[in-house]
Design an enzyme around this catalytic site. Structure first.
Site, PDB file in Angstrom:
ATOM      1  N   ARG A  39       0.822  -1.217   0.000  1.00 49.40           N
ATOM      2  CA  ARG A  39       0.000   0.000   0.000  1.00 49.40           C
ATOM      3  C   ARG A  39       0.857   1.269   0.000  1.00 49.40           C
ATOM      4  O   ARG A  39       0.477   2.275  -0.588  1.00 49.40           O
ATOM      5  CB  ARG A  39      -0.943  -0.006   1.207  1.00 49.40           C
ATOM      6  CG  ARG A  39      -2.053  -0.999   0.992  1.00 49.40           C
ATOM      7  CD  ARG A  39      -2.955  -1.166   2.173  1.00 49.40           C
ATOM      8  NE  ARG A  39      -4.158  -1.875   1.738  1.00 49.40           N
ATOM      9  CZ  ARG A  39      -5.052  -2.416   2.548  1.00 49.40           C
ATOM     10  NH1 ARG A  39      -4.910  -2.312   3.857  1.00 49.40           N
ATOM     11  NH2 ARG A  39      -6.089  -3.036   2.070  1.00 49.40           N
ATOM     12  N   LYS A 200     -18.934 -18.447  -1.719  1.00 51.17           N
ATOM     13  CA  LYS A 200     -20.396 -18.421  -1.609  1.00 51.17           C
ATOM     14  C   LYS A 200     -21.062 -17.459  -2.583  1.00 51.17           C
ATOM     15  O   LYS A 200     -20.606 -16.330  -2.761  1.00 51.17           O
ATOM     16  CB  LYS A 200     -20.786 -17.993  -0.196  1.00 51.17           C
ATOM     17  CG  LYS A 200     -20.497 -19.035   0.849  1.00 51.17           C
ATOM     18  CD  LYS A 200     -20.998 -18.545   2.180  1.00 51.17           C
ATOM     19  CE  LYS A 200     -20.986 -19.665   3.212  1.00 51.17           C
ATOM     20  NZ  LYS A 200     -21.475 -19.155   4.503  1.00 51.17           N
ATOM     21  N   GLY A 358      -9.403 -10.267  -2.155  1.00 52.35           N
ATOM     22  CA  GLY A 358      -8.321 -10.705  -1.266  1.00 52.35           C
ATOM     23  C   GLY A 358      -7.750 -12.057  -1.640  1.00 52.35           C
ATOM     24  O   GLY A 358      -6.539 -12.208  -1.863  1.00 52.35           O
ATOM     25  N   GLY A 381     -12.770  -4.456  -0.589  1.00 53.00           N
ATOM     26  CA  GLY A 381     -14.177  -4.060  -0.534  1.00 53.00           C
ATOM     27  C   GLY A 381     -14.564  -3.074  -1.627  1.00 53.00           C
ATOM     28  O   GLY A 381     -15.634  -3.196  -2.237  1.00 53.00           O
TER      29      GLY A 381
END
Ligand code: ADP
Ligand code: MG
Length: 400
Positions: A39, A200, A358, A381
């Site tokens: 980052r 999922k 991720g 996200g």
């Protein structure tokens, strides 16, 4: 391409300017130092460019979840050593984000110097996007640069509020991310393929609903494929599967058909009776031959070959979610093979490939394919919300 200003829209000489720069320094830590400085590397070009052009640079960042209270372990002073090392410059720590201490510190900084303000989330007004806090921070700067795409899905004072109070610019990392994402789903070269895998369906419903209207090929892998197969009446044995989502999945497949999007489900799979590395019960079979006590843990080799052929006909690929339980051998095989195909096509110049998520980033790195993708988003996200077709408030504010 959405319209936003970049550092190219600023004068070459920024002497006298005070740049408030929102960055992502939320580094993973162990024993007081960062275990991964990706980052920092991402925001380094923006910081060095602004400083090199003569601005005083004030870095704004959150660190962890202090919940609107000061906490000594969540101060940005924890990362200042790592940040300074990666940037290659000394950085002054400023233990506030607004007020007289900030004012005095700016007085000490010279043209081209860099300061790091404390954790923006120590102040409850940050996450509440309090206009008074934004105003107090904005009073210290002459311009605002947002280089934190990964925080752009949050409408916080330093990710959204500030952009309305000062001349606002996308930093180099934000600019690269927005360009790559636009090339993948905004105005992509067609045909477009999307790979959606992972555990999922329920965590990625909005992603699937957005993609069926935008891509020509929707490739479903991972545990998600089990839910799709089950909805079609296939017996998936003891596989990870959300049986209750059958109606939702059927609706998505109907919508895909209306929109002219081909949904690709595996027709052979890798199964085992126990979830372990190289289990004795491992076998490859047709999806219709899964036994009651078996689990589907990866997409099969024949399906992977067919999917590689699909990618060869496409110009653009967007990928989120591994094809199988890639952390455990040999259930990484489909992910690795498809990732290498995508990487090779990208190298040849026939495919623009963009990936994020991720576990996806980890899986592509594991495949040795990450380097050759056109763009890999580490935004987590924010990347998923973008795949859902949502407008990210931090980005929208730059366009205003
Ligand atoms: P990302 O973080 O990239 O968005 P997800 O978190 O949705 O991806 O999914 C990643 C996880 O899905 C991995 O831990 C992987 O082991 C798991 N997974 C993939 N395929 C299967 C499968 N067939 N059965 C169980 N887990 C699976
Ligand atoms: Mg994940």
């Amino acid at each position: 391409m959405p319209k936003f200003k970049t550092l190219d829209d600023l004068p070459a000489n920024l002497t006298g300017e005070i740049a408030l720069v929102r960055v992502d320094l939320n580094l993973p830590m162990k024993d007081g130092s960062a275990t991964d400085v990706t980052r920092v590397e991402a925001v380094k070009p923006t910081i060095l460019e602004l400083a090199g052009r003569g601005a005083k640079v004030l870095l704004l960042a959150h660190f962890g979840r202090p919940g609107g209270q000061r906490s000594s372990t969540l101060s940005t002073s924890m990362v200042i050593g790592d940040v300074g090392r990666v940037i290659g410059e000394e950085i002054m720590f400023i233990p506030e984000i607004a007020g007289p201490v900030v004012e005095q510190s700016i007085g000490i900084l010279r043209s081209g110097d860099i300061g790091l303000l404390d954790n923006t989330r120590f102040w409850p007004g940050e996450e509440a996007n309090d206009p008074d806090l934004a105003k107090a921070i904005a009073a210290h700067g002459t311009l605002y640069v947002n280089d934190a795409f990964s925080a752009a899905h949050r409408a916080h004072a330093t990710t959204e509020g500030l952009a309305h109070l000062l001349p606002a610019y996308a930093g180099r990392s934000m600019e690269a991310e927005l360009k790559a994402l636009d090339a993948a789903l905004g105005t992509p070269e067609q045909p477009v393929a999307a790979v959606v895998g992972g555990a999922k369906v329920s965590t990625k419903l909005a992603v699937l609903e957005n993609l069926v209207g935008k891509v020509q090929h929707l490739i479903i892998g991972g545990g998600m494929a089990n839910t799709f197969l089950a909805a079609r009446g296939v017996n998936v044995g003891r596989s990870l599967c959300e049986h209750d989502l059958a109606p939702t999945v059927t609706a998505i497949m109907d919508e895909a058909e209306r929109a002219g999007c081909t949904v690709h489900l595996p027709y052979d799979v890798v199964v085992a009776r126990e979830f372990a590395a190289n289990p004795a019960s491992l076998r490859v079979c047709n999806v219709h031959e899964v036994a009651e006590d078996e689990m589907i843990l990866d997409v099969g080799p024949t399906a992977v070959e067919a999917l590689a052929d699909v990618l060869k006909t496409c110009r653009t690929l967007v990928w989120n979610g591994p094809m199988g339980a890639f952390e455990t051998e040999p259930f990484d095989a489909a992910t690795v093979a498809l990732a290498r195909t995508a990487a090779a096509l990208t190298l040849e110049g026939s495919l623009i490939s963009v990936a994020g998520g991720g576990d996806t980033v980890a899986a592509l790195a594991h495949a040795g394919a990450a380097e050759d993708f056109t763009y890999i988003s580490t935004a987590g996200g924010a990347f998923l919300e973008w795949m859902e077709g949502r407008i990210l408030p931090g980005v929208a504010a730059l366009e205003a």
